[in-house]
Scaffold this motif. Structure first.
Motif, PDB file in Angstrom:
ATOM      1  N   ALA A 174     -18.850 -70.381 -20.158  1.00  0.00           N
ATOM      2  CA  ALA A 174     -17.693 -71.181 -20.558  1.00  0.00           C
ATOM      3  C   ALA A 174     -17.202 -70.778 -21.945  1.00  0.00           C
ATOM      4  CB  ALA A 174     -18.049 -72.667 -20.522  1.00  0.00           C
ATOM      5  N   ILE A 184     -20.149 -78.579 -16.582  1.00  0.00           N
ATOM      6  CA  ILE A 184     -19.297 -77.740 -15.731  1.00  0.00           C
ATOM      7  C   ILE A 184     -17.864 -78.260 -15.743  1.00  0.00           C
ATOM      8  CG2 ILE A 184     -18.886 -76.976 -13.368  1.00  0.00           C
ATOM      9  CD1 ILE A 184     -21.928 -77.019 -12.950  1.00  0.00           C
ATOM     10  N   ARG A 185     -17.702 -79.559 -15.612  1.00  0.00           N
ATOM     11  CA  ARG A 185     -16.358 -80.127 -15.627  1.00  0.00           C
ATOM     12  C   ARG A 185     -15.667 -79.867 -16.974  1.00  0.00           C
ATOM     13  NH1 ARG A 185     -16.096 -80.087 -10.752  1.00  0.00           N
ATOM     14  NH2 ARG A 185     -16.499 -81.870  -9.404  1.00  0.00           N
ATOM     15  N   GLN A 213     -14.689 -76.149 -17.175  1.00  0.00           N
ATOM     16  CA  GLN A 213     -13.486 -75.846 -16.387  1.00  0.00           C
ATOM     17  C   GLN A 213     -12.225 -76.235 -17.144  1.00  0.00           C
ATOM     18  OE1 GLN A 213     -14.663 -78.239 -13.034  1.00  0.00           O
ATOM     19  NE2 GLN A 213     -15.283 -76.479 -11.786  1.00  0.00           N
ATOM     20  N   ARG A 214     -12.302 -77.405 -17.792  1.00  0.00           N
ATOM     21  CA  ARG A 214     -11.135 -77.916 -18.520  1.00  0.00           C
ATOM     22  C   ARG A 214     -10.898 -77.142 -19.819  1.00  0.00           C
ATOM     23  NH1 ARG A 214     -13.127 -82.286 -19.390  1.00  0.00           N
ATOM     24  NH2 ARG A 214     -13.495 -82.336 -21.641  1.00  0.00           N
ATOM     25  N   HIS A 218     -10.000 -73.528 -19.296  1.00  0.00           N
ATOM     26  CA  HIS A 218      -8.849 -73.366 -18.395  1.00  0.00           C
ATOM     27  C   HIS A 218      -9.211 -72.452 -17.216  1.00  0.00           C
ATOM     28  CE1 HIS A 218      -6.494 -75.278 -21.554  1.00  0.00           C
ATOM     29  NE2 HIS A 218      -6.966 -74.385 -22.398  1.00  0.00           N
ATOM     30  N   ASP A 219     -10.404 -72.729 -16.655  1.00  0.00           N
ATOM     31  CA  ASP A 219     -10.933 -71.878 -15.586  1.00  0.00           C
ATOM     32  C   ASP A 219     -11.510 -72.748 -14.478  1.00  0.00           C
ATOM     33  OD1 ASP A 219     -11.987 -69.938 -13.983  1.00  0.00           O
ATOM     34  OD2 ASP A 219     -13.578 -69.343 -15.361  1.00  0.00           O
ATOM     35  N   PRO A 220     -10.710 -73.128 -13.483  1.00  0.00           N
ATOM     36  CA  PRO A 220     -11.244 -73.950 -12.392  1.00  0.00           C
ATOM     37  C   PRO A 220     -12.322 -73.241 -11.568  1.00  0.00           C
ATOM     38  CG  PRO A 220      -9.032 -73.175 -11.882  1.00  0.00           C
ATOM     39  CD  PRO A 220      -9.286 -72.842 -13.319  1.00  0.00           C
ATOM     40  N   ALA A 221     -12.352 -71.898 -11.633  1.00  0.00           N
ATOM     41  CA  ALA A 221     -13.351 -71.123 -10.891  1.00  0.00           C
ATOM     42  C   ALA A 221     -14.562 -70.782 -11.767  1.00  0.00           C
ATOM     43  CB  ALA A 221     -12.727 -69.843 -10.347  1.00  0.00           C
ATOM     44  N   LEU A 222     -14.813 -71.597 -12.777  1.00  0.00           N
ATOM     45  CA  LEU A 222     -15.894 -71.318 -13.724  1.00  0.00           C
ATOM     46  C   LEU A 222     -17.246 -71.154 -13.023  1.00  0.00           C
ATOM     47  CD1 LEU A 222     -16.808 -71.116 -16.731  1.00  0.00           C
ATOM     48  CD2 LEU A 222     -17.229 -73.590 -16.620  1.00  0.00           C
ATOM     49  N   GLU A 258     -19.234 -77.108  -6.587  1.00  0.00           N
ATOM     50  CA  GLU A 258     -19.570 -76.023  -7.520  1.00  0.00           C
ATOM     51  C   GLU A 258     -20.985 -75.503  -7.309  1.00  0.00           C
ATOM     52  OE1 GLU A 258     -16.132 -78.154  -9.454  1.00  0.00           O
ATOM     53  OE2 GLU A 258     -17.910 -78.723  -8.287  1.00  0.00           O
TER      54      GLU A 258
END
Length: 337
Positions: free
Chosen positions: A18, A55-56, A59-60, A63-67, A141
């Motif tokens: 991340a 993880i949430r 992602q935020r 800026h990576d929803p596919a983290l 995830e």
């Protein structure tokens, strides 16, 4: 019942990915309640709820929803978990898979009921790897991480064609192209199970990047960690883990295993009897399971399989196989396809 948890090394890998993708380490720590100092010992346990929050937040903030997919793709498991190190010390891919089955809770402690986290299932001549996690859509995830780790880890070991197709139970999250790029196979969403259709030649692919004695050392440490985690640590499970690396030598017997456990033959006999089994039954079941795996791999002959599971006489192996399955080992070999 203890709270589900994750190894700190796994959490640290996620946090590092991340950060590499633009998130602030301090902001991640604040959002998840995870102190980065607590991640220095990779075997320390972190509550699963905080891992989910990390993880949430990642992602935020990145800026990576596919983290989760990107974490599974980029993090070498041997750098964050003893399970990855055991994989490197395994003789073959199927040997490494057996260790993953035994020690998967050391990475992430998830609800699978009484089943192993992953299972191999043969259906109509095809071989599937199935994730048995309960309520998988509550946090998909975990599917992304696991499947990306498997495919990318196999690539690091030189297996370039692991997956033929991928099925997942959750809906398309909006980045299906990343799934197919990372997993290297067509992906179907909204299926009945999370599973990978496997190419069948991966099982006997050799690994052994570490000397054989390293496997024993790492396994002993993993057993201690599993016990401290509060897993259902049975005598049967300990016997299986000790049999696995020596099965192919044909030297496995109750006296040898009792000695490695530091107990007498009679004590081991009593402990197994209390669990409703015997040494002979444990050995027989392990041979049966591995024989099916080796024959499904299509890379070793029936005679070679006999030796791999500890039979010096192929005819004796054939008799045992017919007792296990009702068929001869040659009759059980599925055609390639």
């Amino acid at each position: 019942m203890s709270e589900p948890s994750v190894a700190a090394g796994i959490v640290r890998g996620m946090m590092n990915v991340a950060v590499s993708r633009g998130a602030s380490r301090e902001a991640l720590a604040d959002a998840s309640g995870i102190d980065p100092v607590d991640l220095e010992d990779r075997d320390r346990r972190i509550p699963l709820t905080r891992y989910h929050a990390l993880i949430r937040a990642g992602q935020r903030l990145a800026h990576d929803p596919a983290l989760a997919l990107h974490c599974g793709e980029t993090v070498d498991l041997s750098e964050v978990s003893i399970v990855g190190l055991i994989g490197q010390a395994s003789e073959t891919m199927i040997h490494a898979f057996a260790q993953l089955q035994r020690y998967s809770r050391l990475m992430t402690d998830l609800d699978t009921g009484s089943a192993d986290r992953f299972a191999l299932a043969r259906r109509g001549g095809e071989l599937w790897l199935v994730d048995n996690r309960r309520d998988p859509n509550a946090f998909p995830e975990h599917t992304e991480i696991a499947f990306a780790q498997m495919v990318s880890g196999c690539r690091r070991f030189g297996v370039t064609s692991f997956a033929r197709a991928v099925h997942v139970t959750h809906a398309d999250p909006g980045y299906a192209e990343e799934y197919e790029r990372i997993l290297g196979a067509p992906v179907r969403f909204g299926c009945d199970e999370n599973a990978i259709l496997l190419n069948q030649d991966w099982m006997t692919h050799p690994i052994a990047r570490q000397p054989s004695y390293v496997f024993g050392i790492l396994s002993e440490q993993a057993e201690a960690l599993l016990e401290s985690l509060g897993a259902s640590e049975s005598t049967k499970g300990r016997v299986e883990s000790l049999l696995m690396p020596i099965l192919h030598t044909g030297t496995a017997n109750i006296e040898l295993i009792a000695g490695r456990l530091g107990v007498s033959r009679q004590t081991l006999f009593r402990k197994l009897k209390a669990e409703g089994t015997t040494f002979e039954a444990v050995l027989d079941t392990l041979r049966h399971k591995l024989a099916l795996h080796y024959l499904a791999g299509q890379k070793v002959s029936v005679t070679e399989t006999a030796y791999l599971v500890g039979f010096s006489d192929p005819a004796a192996f054939s008799r045992a196989f017919k007792r296990w399955t009702g068929s001869s080992p040659r009759g059980m070999r599925a055609p390639k396809g």
